[in-house]
Design an enzyme around this catalytic site. Structure first.
Site, PDB file in Angstrom:
ATOM      1  CB  CYS A  76      -4.037   5.346   4.023  1.00  0.00           C
ATOM      2  SG  CYS A  76      -4.203   6.633   2.781  1.00  0.00           S
ATOM      3  CB  CYS A 186      -6.796  12.632   7.033  1.00  0.00           C
ATOM      4  SG  CYS A 186      -5.078  12.698   6.458  1.00  0.00           S
TER       5      CYS A 186
END
Ligand code: DGL
Length: 265
Positions: A76, A186
């Site tokens: 992440c 992302c």
């Protein structure tokens, strides 16, 4: 091989986007056992304050330590912006890989692309971590970075058709016209790689980040001689909140349906 070799590898994200990274890890290292954690009770991470994010990330690290992991992959980007500022993690620095540094090392040392675009959550873009690290490695790079916060929820809700994305891309990609390479910062975005390349009529490349993370982890495990040669346990999947939507999405991100257990974080 060492005594650590057969221990599992922890992989975590705010939700299910990190499963795109896990999919690449499983392909590259089929003999490793992985434990995946999606902090679905607290997503999105991209809009959280630094203090809150540190609390969430700290709890996941504790859980993965409790599961006896030998290594952790922070799948992440938003979480990756805070872990360097946390000094109480239960893993040593060389037992952690996040999704920003390997990309910076690769793109900061190449000569092919000069005009680079970066898209990610508000947290990732406002942290400046990508830009600063890239420019430190290569001050000649010309970087355009923009927060694209609508994309992760759109992906999660299945709004990934090109005609639906077109007006959003028109707005988000204003200023990216001269880019030769886009870094999708992302872990949800691999689902959109072909849509982005099509939007630019293949005039630029979208960096396929999961493959780079998988190669970095494989190299690191071999260097530390802690890779597993023979898997002896199944992968485990945990979510901090389980709904039917999350189960459906897991297929989109991982390419297969898996059973999730609940973890309180
Ligand atoms: N997967 C997260 C990331 O890579 C984005 C989603 C979120 O905001 O939680 O930054």
């Amino acid at each position: 091989m060492t005594s650590q070799s057969t221990q599992p590898i922890g992989v975590f994200d705010s939700g299910l986007g990190g499963l795109c990274i896990l999919s690449a890890l499983k392909n590259k290292m089929p003999e490793e056992q992985f434990i995946y954690v999606g902090d679905t009770a607290h997503l999105p991470y991209g809009d959280k304050s630094e203090g809150t994010l540190k609390e969430y990330v700290g709890a996941i690290f504790q859980f993965l330590k409790h599961k006896n992991c030998k290594f952790v992959v922070v799948a992440c980007n938003s979480a990756a912006t805070v872990i360097h500022k946390m000094d109480n993690l239960p893993f040593a620095k060389d037992q952690i890989i996040e999704v920003i540094t390997p990309i910076v090392n690769l793109i900061g040392s190449q000569k092919k692309y000069k005009n680079i675009g970066i898209i990610g959550t508000r947290k990732t873009i406002s942290s400046g971590m990508f830009n600063e690290a890239l420019l430190k490695k290569n001050p000649a790079l010309n970087i355009t970075a923009k927060a694209t916060p609508l994309l992760a929820p759109m992906i999660e809700d299945g709004f990934i058709q090109e005609h639906v994305l077109k007006p959003i891309f028109d707005r988000y990609f204003k200023g990216f016209e001269s880019c030769e390479l886009i870094i999708p910062a992302c872990t949800h975005y691999p689902i959109l790689y072909s849509q982005i390349e099509n939007y630019f009529n293949h005039g630029l490349k979208v960096l396929h980040t999961p493959k780079i993370i998988a190669e970095t982890l494989d190299y690191t495990l071999r260097k530390q001689t802690i890779f597993n040669e023979k898997r002896n346990a199944e992968d485990e999947y945990y979510l901090s909140d389980i709904t039917p939507e999350f189960l459906r999405e897991s297929k989109l991100f991982l390419g297969e349906e898996v059973d999730f257990s609940h973890v309180s974080l």
